[in-house]
Enzyme design. Structure first.
Site, PDB file in Angstrom:
ATOM      1  N   GLU A   1      19.927   9.831 -15.188  1.00  0.00           N
ATOM      2  CA  GLU A   1      19.981  10.392 -13.853  1.00  0.00           C
ATOM      3  C   GLU A   1      19.575  11.855 -13.780  1.00  0.00           C
ATOM      4  OE1 GLU A   1      19.677   8.626 -11.589  1.00  0.00           O
ATOM      5  OE2 GLU A   1      21.448   7.522 -10.919  1.00  0.00           O
ATOM      6  N   GLU A  32      24.537  16.076 -20.500  1.00  0.00           N
ATOM      7  CA  GLU A  32      24.002  15.542 -19.254  1.00  0.00           C
ATOM      8  C   GLU A  32      22.485  15.447 -19.225  1.00  0.00           C
ATOM      9  OE1 GLU A  32      25.719  17.490 -15.879  1.00  0.00           O
ATOM     10  OE2 GLU A  32      27.666  16.603 -16.314  1.00  0.00           O
ATOM     11  N   GLY A  52      26.460  20.477 -15.242  1.00  0.00           N
ATOM     12  CA  GLY A  52      27.594  21.351 -15.522  1.00  0.00           C
ATOM     13  C   GLY A  52      28.871  20.558 -15.607  1.00  0.00           C
TER      14      GLY A  52
END
Lengths: 229, 229
Positions: free
Chosen positions: A115, A66, A46
Site C-alpha cells: 500500500e 511500512e 509513520g
DNA sequence: TGATTGTGTGTATTTTGGACACTAAGGCAA
DNA sequence: TTGCCTTAGTGTCCAAAATACACACAATCA
C-alpha cells in the site's frame, strides 16, 4: 520538570516525508491507511515511538516497516503538536524528511509494502491528518537547505552527470538554472569527483559521471567553508 | 499509526533556551533545580506538556511560570529524544529558543523566580541532563538564523542605536564587523525606522535611535526579498 | 578650552553572480 | 557514409555586491 510522572501524556509518533527523484519529477512516498480515522486515504509513513528507541531510530524503523526503505538520508524536520491533529486523542508527532534515489528504491518500495506509492509533488492526493501541512514545511525546508548544504546528492544514483544534478536542483528550487553558471559553481565547490567513466547506451554524446566526494566535503565543513548555490 | 493506544509512552516536555543581551555579553537564563535528579544544578526552564495545550503554549507557560517572562520571541528549535536523557525514565523534550531584551526583563526574572539567573554564554555552569547539548544546538541555530532573518532585534530595546545593533551581531556571530559596511547594509535593507530621537545622558555625541519596522519587513518577505548579512 | 569618547560618512578595489551561443561527440536512420 | 538529431561541454563580458579603509563632528567632562 516540576511535575511528577502520573500526568496524562500525549501520544508520541514519528512521520516521514520521503522525497524521491526520477527523470520526470520530484516525488513523495505515501501509504494508504487501512483503518479509521481517514481509512483509505493517503498518509505519511509513520507510527508510535517506542520506549526503547530514539526518535531517529523510530523514524527509520517505521520507514522500513511500512515502505521497505533502509539506509536512506533522514533528518528531523519539525515537531507538530496542535491539539486537534488526530480526532481520537492528543498526538504529537516528530516529523522527519528523507531523501532517496528513486531509481534504486522504486521496485523495493512497490513490492514490500503493498500500500505504498509514489506521487508527484505537484499532484498529491488529499492527505490524512495534518500531513499536507507537514509536507509543506518539508518542501520549504528542502528548498532552503539545498541552497547552502550539498544535500541533494542523496536523491541521485551514486554516479551522476552534471545535467542530472542540475535537473535535480531545478526541480527542488522550481526554477531553471543556467547550464554554464551551474557547472562553474558546482565544480568550484570541489566536492565532485570525476569518476573518469561516462554514460552508457545513450543516443547522444555520453556525459561524464561524477560522484559526491564526502571526504572533501567534510574537510571543507571543518575549515568553515560555505556552500551556497 | 498502526498501533493502538495502550502502548507505554515517553514523557513529553518542553525546554527553553533563553538568550538575553546586555552591554557586556550574550547571556542565558537558567533555573536552579530544587529536586533530584541534578538537585542544585542549573538547568533550562521547562516542564511537562499538558494534554490541553500546544507545544508552543506549553513552552510559553513554563517560561512564564519559572522565570516570569511573557510575550517574548519564541521559536521551536529541535526535539531531543535520546534514551538516557533523564535517569528516571524515558523523556522526550521539544526544545525552544527565546530572545529577550535583558534591559527590560532583567529585574522581572530576578524577582519572580527566586532561582533564576542569567549567565554569560561563555561562562556557563555545568548543566543538568543533556541541556549543554541543547544550548549548543540553540547557539548554532541562532548564529545561522541571524544571518538571513532580521531576528536579533528581539534582543534589543525597542529603540536602539546602530552601534548597539552592530554589537549584538558581533556577539552572536563571534567576530567583528566593519562599521561603515554594516551601516550601509543594514540601512539598505529598509527595515529600520529612524525615530528622530537620540540617546540621552551619554558622555559623547548622542546617537540616533532606530526601531525595527515590522510592517516593512513583512511586506518585503511577501515580495520574496532576502535578508543576508 | 581642550581632552576624551563615540557618531557618522564615501570611495576605490575585489569578488561574485548572471547573461549569453557555439562547437564537440555519439548514435541513428536514410 | 553521410547527414541528422540530441545532449555535452566550454569562456567572456557586464553588473552587482562585498570588502577594505580614515577622518571630521558633536557632546560631555575635567
Amino acid at each position: 520538570m516540576a511535575h511528577s510522572y502520573e500526568y496524562p501524556r500525549p501520544a508520541l509518533t514519528v512521520d516521514c516525508v520521503v522525497f524521491g527523484l526520477d527523470d520526470s519529477d520530484l516525488k513523495l512516498l505515501l501509504i494508504r491507511r487501512g483503518r479509521e480515522p481517514f481509512a483509505g486515504q493517503w498518509a505519511l509513513p509513520g507510527g508510535f515511538v517506542h520506549l526503547d528507541e530514539t526518535l531517529d531510530n523510530a523514524a527509520r524503523r517505521e520507514l522500513h516497516e511500512e515502505t521497505g526503505l533502509a539506509k536512506v538520508f533522514l533528518e528531523q524536520l519539525y515537531t507538530f503538536g496542535e491539539l486537534d491533529r488526530d480526532p481520537r486523542e492528543r498526538v504529537v508527532t516528530v516529523a522527519y524528511y528523507a531523501l532517496v534515489n528513486l531509481g534504486e528504491h522504486k521496485a523495493k518500495a512497490a513490492t514490500d509494502a503493498s500500500e505504498a506509492a509514489w506521487f508527484s509533488l505537484s499532484k498529491l492526493p488529499k492527505l490524512a491528518f495534518d500531513h499536507a501541512e507537514i509536507v509543506r514545511v518539508a518542501k520549504q525546508r528542502l528548498q532552503g537547505k539545498v541552497r547552502y548544504v550539498p544535500i541533494g546528492f542523496e536523491l541521485l544514483p551514486q554516479k551522476f552527470t552534471l545535467t542530472q544534478l542540475q535537473r535535480m536542483y531545478e526541480k527542488i528550487l522550481g526554477r531553471e538554472l543556467d547550464k554554464r553558471n551551474f557547472r562553474k559553481k558546482v565544480l568550484a565547490m570541489g566536492v565532485l569527483h570525476d569518476t573518469g567513466t561516462t554514460q552508457k547506451d545513450v543516443a547522444h554524446r555520453a556525459a561524464r559521471l561524477y560522484q559526491f566526494d564526502e571526504a572533501a566535503y567534510k574537510r571543507m565543513v571543518k575549515a568553515g567553508i560555505n556552500f551556497e548555490l
